[in-house]
Write a protein that holds these residues in place. Sequence first.
Motif, mmCIF file in Angstrom:
data_model
loop_
_atom_site.group_PDB
_atom_site.id
_atom_site.type_symbol
_atom_site.label_atom_id
_atom_site.label_comp_id
_atom_site.label_asym_id
_atom_site.label_seq_id
_atom_site.Cartn_x
_atom_site.Cartn_y
_atom_site.Cartn_z
ATOM 1 N N ALA A 71 0.813 -1.212 0.000
ATOM 2 C CA ALA A 71 0.000 0.000 0.000
ATOM 3 C C ALA A 71 0.848 1.263 0.000
ATOM 4 C CB ALA A 71 -0.926 0.002 1.209
ATOM 5 N N TYR B 123 -4.203 1.074 4.653
ATOM 6 C CA TYR B 123 -5.375 0.583 5.395
ATOM 7 C C TYR B 123 -4.913 0.363 6.823
ATOM 8 C CZ TYR B 123 -7.801 -3.690 7.173
ATOM 9 O OH TYR B 123 -8.417 -4.644 7.936
ATOM 10 N N LYS C 184 -10.413 -0.780 11.508
ATOM 11 C CA LYS C 184 -11.652 -1.432 11.076
ATOM 12 C C LYS C 184 -12.831 -0.716 11.708
ATOM 13 C CE LYS C 184 -9.256 -5.875 11.553
ATOM 14 N NZ LYS C 184 -8.949 -6.353 10.224
ATOM 15 N N ASN D 295 -14.919 -7.184 8.535
ATOM 16 C CA ASN D 295 -13.635 -6.643 8.092
ATOM 17 C C ASN D 295 -13.833 -5.421 7.184
ATOM 18 O OD1 ASN D 295 -10.993 -6.973 8.775
ATOM 19 N ND2 ASN D 295 -10.473 -8.257 7.026
ATOM 20 N N ARG E 152 -12.424 -15.924 9.705
ATOM 21 C CA ARG E 152 -12.144 -15.289 8.414
ATOM 22 C C ARG E 152 -12.102 -16.298 7.271
ATOM 23 N NH1 ARG E 152 -8.132 -10.982 8.804
ATOM 24 N NH2 ARG E 152 -8.373 -9.956 10.805
ATOM 25 N N SER F 88 -8.731 -11.237 4.679
ATOM 26 C CA SER F 88 -7.764 -10.242 5.159
ATOM 27 C C SER F 88 -7.993 -8.991 4.332
ATOM 28 C CB SER F 88 -6.343 -10.770 4.958
ATOM 29 O OG SER F 88 -5.410 -9.824 5.424
ATOM 30 N N GLY F 89 -8.104 -7.849 5.004
ATOM 31 C CA GLY F 89 -8.468 -6.622 4.306
ATOM 32 C C GLY F 89 -7.609 -6.362 3.082
ATOM 33 N N SER F 90 -6.298 -6.364 3.275
ATOM 34 C CA SER F 90 -5.397 -6.014 2.172
ATOM 35 C C SER F 90 -5.499 -7.012 1.015
ATOM 36 C CB SER F 90 -3.960 -5.919 2.678
ATOM 37 O OG SER F 90 -3.601 -7.099 3.349
ATOM 38 N N ARG G 209 -7.185 -6.129 -2.425
ATOM 39 C CA ARG G 209 -6.469 -5.379 -3.466
ATOM 40 C C ARG G 209 -5.637 -6.290 -4.358
ATOM 41 N NH1 ARG G 209 -4.705 -1.662 1.200
ATOM 42 N NH2 ARG G 209 -2.943 -3.069 0.958
ATOM 43 N N SER H 54 -1.088 -7.096 12.411
ATOM 44 C CA SER H 54 -1.806 -5.906 11.951
ATOM 45 C C SER H 54 -3.244 -5.919 12.467
ATOM 46 C CB SER H 54 -1.768 -5.736 10.434
ATOM 47 O OG SER H 54 -1.458 -6.888 9.766
ATOM 48 N N THR H 55 -3.855 -7.095 12.490
ATOM 49 C CA THR H 55 -5.246 -7.187 12.952
ATOM 50 C C THR H 55 -5.392 -6.604 14.358
ATOM 51 O OG1 THR H 55 -5.529 -9.185 11.656
ATOM 52 C CG2 THR H 55 -7.163 -8.781 13.377
ATOM 53 N N MET I 293 -4.134 -2.638 14.659
ATOM 54 C CA MET I 293 -5.057 -1.584 14.192
ATOM 55 C C MET I 293 -6.250 -1.424 15.128
ATOM 56 S SD MET I 293 -6.731 -2.942 10.607
ATOM 57 C CE MET I 293 -5.289 -3.620 9.829
ATOM 58 N N PHE J 91 0.898 6.730 9.158
ATOM 59 C CA PHE J 91 0.481 5.444 9.732
ATOM 60 C C PHE J 91 1.359 5.082 10.942
ATOM 61 C CE2 PHE J 91 1.864 0.867 8.677
ATOM 62 C CZ PHE J 91 1.217 0.310 9.767
ATOM 63 N N ASP K 211 5.169 -1.361 6.203
ATOM 64 C CA ASP K 211 3.903 -1.890 6.726
ATOM 65 C C ASP K 211 4.087 -2.274 8.194
ATOM 66 O OD1 ASP K 211 2.413 -1.395 4.501
ATOM 67 O OD2 ASP K 211 2.744 -3.344 3.587
#
Length: 390
Positions: free
Chosen positions: A18, A22, A25, A31, A77, A156-158, A161, A211-212, A215, A263, A305
């Motif tokens: 990225a 991101y 949440k 998610n 998930r 997973s969010g990313s 993409r 990351s989960t 964030m 970030f 990241d």
Amino acid sequence: MADTKVYRASTTAPVNIAVVKYWGKRDPKLNLPTNSSLSVTLSQADLRTLTTASCATSFAGDSLMLNGEQSDISGARTQACFRELRARRAALEAANTSLPKLSTMGLKLVSENNFPTAAGLASSAAGFAALVQAIANLYELPDTPAQLSIVARQGSGSACRSLFGGYVAWRMGDKEDGSDSMADLVAPASHWPNMRALILVVSAAKKGVSSTSGMQQTVATSGLFQQRIANIVPANMTAMEHAVKTRDFAKFAEVTMRESNSFHACCADTYPPIFYMNDISKAAIRAVESINAKAGKTIAAYTFDAGPNCVVYYLDEEAPTVLGAFSGVLGGVTGWKEGSAGVKSSVRLEDGIASVLKDGVSRVIMTSVGEGPLRTEEYLVDENGQPAKR
Ligand code: DP6
């Protein structure tokens, strides 16, 4: 007659890094993110996950083998991805009764990365994108990449993409059920094909705070984060999309670096604070600043990241200056491609920066912008449903 066939399909899927991050949440269960984000998909020649999805009436249940080891698939998930994809297949089977009932069979997934898992190299993005795309191929789903990105997002969010190549936005959406929170192609790789990435691998060890969870802690405790999602990110999304569309590297680089800084500032503002960057990461930032200062223009951009690895974006035409500056001090580590370790750069990094990088960077990965998932006839499950010998 009983159906004894082993059905199989394979895909590869890319990593993305990225440039608008991101982080946060608004709905952890579905998610759904607190902000939109934008990434560059990296070439699968260098970084990719290969996944075979197979199913047969003889498979007792669902399973996933990742890099030779059985993986836990009981998590909400992964289960959400299986459930969504099965429901789509079941709808096709209900509409056409001549289709084999794949939705009722156990799934056996076998997956391999060509890079170290959990090294902070976005392996979950490539992993979930490959998982979703492989099952979609197996089930012959008519869904578009954007529709599949809604499923991958739940893994997973990313990952959403990684359903596209090139320059990809994840639009946060505003619907409560998440049906408009999906990936969107900003520009294909061919639009700006000379984008390159040099990854400085600082640590191949598993990262500290995931990351989960990181964030979630930021959302709960950081005041700075509220400013980020309300003002900073929306402005950066607009600026970044424009920079990509007009191939404005200086602007692309500035927003990339500001985004990474913003970030990590929110991570530092989390209580208790989270630190993903270390002294080696900071030396990499200084190195990029030094390269840009000596070049007299912005030719390199750093981003980090949820880990200490540095990704440096640059354009191919600036490869001698950018790569040469790093290979001048890191020429001894693995990962340099033919000819690139020996190039002479006009930039010589200061001794203080050079020695920190030399001690801390274990390898480099040279890569570029690349394509989205690719269907392949390479199978990690053989015709009898056994892991393929390779
Ligand atoms: C810092 O996609 O790994 O890489 O949705 O909880 O699986 P989950 O998080 P994940 O977070 C990635 C965060 C990031 C920034 C980014 O890729 O945009």
